[in-house]
Design an enzyme around this catalytic site. Structure first.
Site, PDB file in Angstrom:
ATOM      1  NE  ARG A 256      -3.526  -2.259   2.693  1.00  0.00           N
ATOM      2  CZ  ARG A 256      -4.762  -2.419   3.125  1.00  0.00           C
ATOM      3  NH1 ARG A 256      -5.553  -1.404   3.319  1.00  0.00           N
ATOM      4  NH2 ARG A 256      -5.217  -3.633   3.391  1.00  0.00           N
ATOM      5  CG  ASP A 384      -4.222 -13.763  -2.245  1.00  0.00           C
ATOM      6  OD1 ASP A 384      -3.145 -13.773  -1.613  1.00  0.00           O
ATOM      7  OD2 ASP A 384      -5.148 -12.989  -1.990  1.00  0.00           O
ATOM      8  CD  GLU A 521      -9.325  -8.915  -4.333  1.00  0.00           C
ATOM      9  OE1 GLU A 521     -10.543  -8.728  -4.100  1.00  0.00           O
ATOM     10  OE2 GLU A 521      -8.414  -8.457  -3.608  1.00  0.00           O
TER      11      GLU A 521
END
Ligand SMILES: *[C@@H]1O[C@H](CO)[C@@H](O)[C@H](O)[C@H]1NC(C)=O
Length: 619
Positions: A256, A384, A521
C-alpha cells in the site's frame, strides 16, 4: 572535542520519567493497600515473564540496546560545552549509526531528541551524511558495518511519466464522482488517519500512516482530480510521518504505502515520493534479518525491531512473497541492490522448498524457513498473490526464458488445474477450491481468488499456454455469478459450491461469509479482460456491479463495507471504508470504462497487488 560528553540515547523509550512523587504517595498508603499493590505487581510480573518466555525465541534482537539512559545534568555542563547525542541501534548482527545532534545545554534535551528522531526519520536526498542506510548490514552476520554512503542516483524518468486527461464518458464520470464522494468524506472526518468510518463520521487507525491518502493518490492522479490530488500530495510533503512507534505489517505497508509512493514517483516524477519511499524501504529492511531470510511479518518503524505475528510463529506465504516488485523497483531507482537482494532471496528460498504440484501451504516459519506442515493450500487468503507475483516478477525482469519464477508459475497453474479446479454438478460452474491440511478438498472460494482470471489472461498474453486462457475465461464467468446471484448484485467474501448434492443450489453463501468489503479482485480481472481483448461485454459486466455498489454501499459521508449481500433490504453497513476501495476498486472501474483500453500500457507497467504501477524494465 566532544568525546568527554557523549551520551547514548534510547529512541522510543519513555519509561524512565517522573519518579519524584512516588515515595510520598507510597508512604501514604495503608498496609492493606500496599500488600494489594505488591500482589498485583507480582501477578503482572509472572504473567509478563510467561508471555516473554513464550515469545522470546520468536524475536530478533534488533532492538535498541539499553546502554545508558541519563539526561545530562545542566550543572555538569560547563558554559560553552556542547553535548553530543548519539542514537544507537545495536545488536549482534546489525549496527546502524544515525545522525547525531549537538545541543548547547541540557535544557534543550527534549527538543534535541525530537529533532534527532525527525532527522533520522526524514531522508534528505541532498544530504549524504544523513544516513541510516546500511543495506549490507542486514545481510551480514555478527559484524558491525559502518554506514555507507548511498547515492540517490535517479534513472531517467521520462519513459514512465504519464499525464492523464480525465474522464471521457458517462461511466467514467460516475466513477470520478464516486471517488470525489469517498475523498470528501475521508477529508472531512478522517484526513491523515488510516480509514474513514463514514457512518459514525470518524476515523480508525491501523498503522498510523495515513493509508487512505497514499493508497488513493495515484487513483486521483489517473482520474486527473487535480484538486484532491494536490491535497494528498501536500499531506505527503508536510505531514506524512514514517517514524511511527508501532508495529506495521511488512506486506501491507509494502504493497500500500511503498507501492503507492513508487507509483506516484513514476507517474509524476516528483522527488518527494522517492524520498519517502527510500525512508520507508530502509525502515522495513529489519524484517529480513531472520535466521532463514524469510521475513518476519511485523516491524516497528521507529525501533526497527521485527518479529513474527502475535497470534502465530508463522508468516503468511502470500505476504512474504508479495513484496518483491516493490523492493526491486526501489533498488532499481536508487541503484542500490540491497532491497532487491533481500526480497529476491525470499523468492529463491521458496523456490527451493518442496511443494505439491507447485502449490504452496499458506504458512511459513521465518525462523526455520519451512512451510507449516498440514497447512491449507489456497488461491485465496494467505496464498493468492504468491502466484500473482511469480508471473509479475518475471514480467518485471524482462521475461527471461526458463527463469525459475515462470517455471514455478507454470507448474503451479498446472497444479491448480489438476488439484483445485472443479465443476458444479448442475449449473457447471468452474471454480477453484482449497486443500485443507494440504489434502482434503473443500469447495470454497474466496472473493480474493477472483484476481486469478485477470492474472491468467495477463500471462496468456505473455506466452503462457492455452489452458491458462481457458481457465481464465471459466473463472471469470463464475466470479461474475458470485455477484449477480445475490439479491444485492454484490459478491460475498466467500462463496461455497455444490460438490456432490449437499446443497440445493450450486452456489451458496454461509451467514458468516456474507459481507462485502468493496474488494477489487473481480473488477481487476474484468479490467485485464477488457484491456487485453477489447471486448466491451466486460465493461457492461463491470457497470452492473458498479451500480450495485452505488446502490448499497454509498452513504452520506463516503462508501462503506456491508455485512450482508444476501438481503437487499438490510445490508447492515459495517461503517468502514477500506483504503483499497479508493486505491484499487475505483481505479480498476475507471480504467475498465475507459474508451482507450491502453490508457495504461500493459507492456510498460505492472500493477502491484494493490493496483499501484511499477514499470517493466529489462535488467
Ligand atoms: C465478448 O465476451 C463475451 C463474454 O465472454 C462473449 O460471450 C462474446 O462472444 C465476446 N464477444 C466477442 C465479439 O468476442
Amino acid at each position: 572535542m566532544f568525546e568527554k560528553d557523549s551520551y547514548v540515547l534510547i529512541v522510543g523509550d519513555e519509561s524512565v520519567k517522573k519518579r519524584r512523587g512516588f515515595k510520598r504517595t507510597w508512604n501514604a498508603l495503608s498496609r492493606f493497600q500496599k500488600n494489594l499493590i505488591v500482589i498485583i505487581c507480582l501477578a503482572v510480573l509472572l504473567l509478563w515473564m510467561f508471555v516473554f518466555i513464550q515469545r522470546k525465541n520468536l524475536r530478533i534482537d534488533a532492538e535498541v540496546e539499553h546502554v545508558n539512559l541519563r539526561k545530562p545534568d545542566s550543572s555538569h555542563n560547563e558554559e560553552g560545552d556542547k553535548i553530543r547525542i548519539i542514537p544507537l541501534f545495536k545488536d549482534n548482527q546489525l549496527s546502524i549509526k544515525m545522525q547525531e545532534e549537538i545541543v548547547d545545554n541540557a535544557d534543550n534535551w527534549d527538543d534535541a531528541i525530537k529533532n534527532l528522531v525527525n532527522a533520522n526519520g526524514e531522508v534528505n536526498s541532498d544530504d549524504t551524511k544523513n544516513s541510516i542506510d546500511n543495506p549490507q548490514a542486514v545481510e551480514s552476520n555478527n559484524k558491525n558495518i559502518e554506514p555507507q554512503k548511498s547515492e540517490l542516483k535517479k534513472d531517467k524518468q521520462d519513459d514512465t511519466q504519464i499525464s492523464f486527461k480525465g474522464p471521457t464518458n458517462d461511466r467514467q464520470r460516475a466513477v470520478v464522482a464516486a471517488m470525489k464522494h469517498s475523498w470528501m468524506g475521508y477529508k472531512t472526518y478522517a484526513f491523515g488517519h488510516d480509514n474513514l468510518k463514514p457512518i459514525s463520521q470518524t476515523y480508525s487507525d491501523w498503522f498510523n500512516l495515513g493509508l487512505t491518502i497514499v493508497d488513493a493518490l495515484d487513483t486521483l492522479y489517473i482520474m486527473d482530480m487535480q484538486e484532491e490530488y494536490g491535497e494528498g500530495k501536500r499531506w505527503v510533503e508536510s505531514e506524512m510521518n514514517l517514524d511511527v512507534n508501532r508495529d506495521v505489517n511488512l506486506f501491507e505497508t509494502t504493497i500500500r504505502v511503498l507501492g503507492g509512493l513508487l507509483s506516484m514517483y513514476h507517474l509524476s516524477g516528483e522527488e518527494i515520493y522517492l524520498t519517502k519511499a527510500k525512508d520507508l524501504g530502509r525502515r522495513l529492511m529489519p524484517s529480513f534479518n531472520t535466521p532463514s531470510k524469510i521475513p518476519f511479518s511485523d516491524v516497528n518503524l521507529n525501533t526497527l525491531s521485527a518479529h513474527a505475528p502475535k497470534w502465530s510463529p508463522d508468516s503468511s506465504t502470500s505476504e512474504v512473497t508479495t513484496i518483491q516488485l516493490e523492493f526491486r523497483d526501489l533498488s532499481r531507482i536508487l541503484n542500490d541492490p540491497s532491497f532487491e537482494n533481500a526480497a529476491a532471496m525470499v523468492s529463491q528460498k521458496i523456490h527451493e522448498l518442496p511443494k505439491t504440484d507447485g502449490l504452496v501451504p499458506i504458512f511459513i516459519n521465518a525462523n526455520t524457513g519451512t512451510f507449516r506442515t498440514f497447512s491449507t493450500i489456497s488461491l485465496g487468503a494467505r496464498g493468492d498473490s504468491y502466484y500473482e507475483y511469480l508471473l509479475k516478477q518475471w514480467l518485471q525482469i524482462g521475461k527471461q526464458p526458463d527463469h525459475y519464477l515462470i517455471e514455478d508459475y507454470k507448474e503451479a497453474i498446472a497444479g491448480v488445474i489438476k488439484n483445485l479446479r472443479k465443476e458444479t454438478p448442475n449449473e457447471h460452474h468452474i471454480y477453484i477450491g482449497e486443500l485443507i491440511s494440504g489434502k482434503d478438498f473443500k469447495p470454497k472460494m474466496d472473493h480474493l481468488t477472483c484476481y486469478l482470471p485477470g492474472t491468467l489472461l495477463l500471462g496468456y498474453k505473455n506466452g503462457m499456454p492455452q489452458s491458462h486462457f481457458t481457465l481464465a475465461t471459466e473463472l471469470l464467468e463464475t466470479c461474475y455469478q458470485t455477484y449477480i446471484k445475490q439479491p444485492t448484485g454484490l459478491a460475498p467474501e466467500i462463496t461455497y459450491f455444490n460438490l456432490e448434492g449437499e446443497s440445493s443450489t450450486d452456489i451458496y453463501v454461509k451467514a458468516n461469509d456474507a459481507h462485502n468489503l468493496q474488494r477489487p479482485e473481480f473488477i481487476e480481472s474484468l479490467y485485464y479482460f477488457y484491456a487485453i481483448t477489447g471486448n466491451k461485454t466486460y465493461q457492461d459486466m463491470g457497470w452492473n456491479i458498479f451500480q450495485s455498489f452505488e446502490k448499497y454501499t454509498r452513504v452520506s459521508h463516503g462508501y462503506t463495507s456491508i455485512n450482508n449481500v444476501r438481503n437487499a433490504k438490510d445490508v447492515r453497513p459495517k461503517d468502514m471504508m477500506e483504503t483499497f476501495w479508493l486505491g484499487e476498486t475505483l481505479k480498476y472501474f475507471y480504467l475498465l470504462f475507459s474508451d482507450d483500453r491502453n490508457e495504461i500500457d500493459l507492456d510498460k507497467f505492472i500493477f502491484n497487488t494493490e493496483a499501484h504501477l511499477i514499470p517493466i524494465r529489462e535488467n
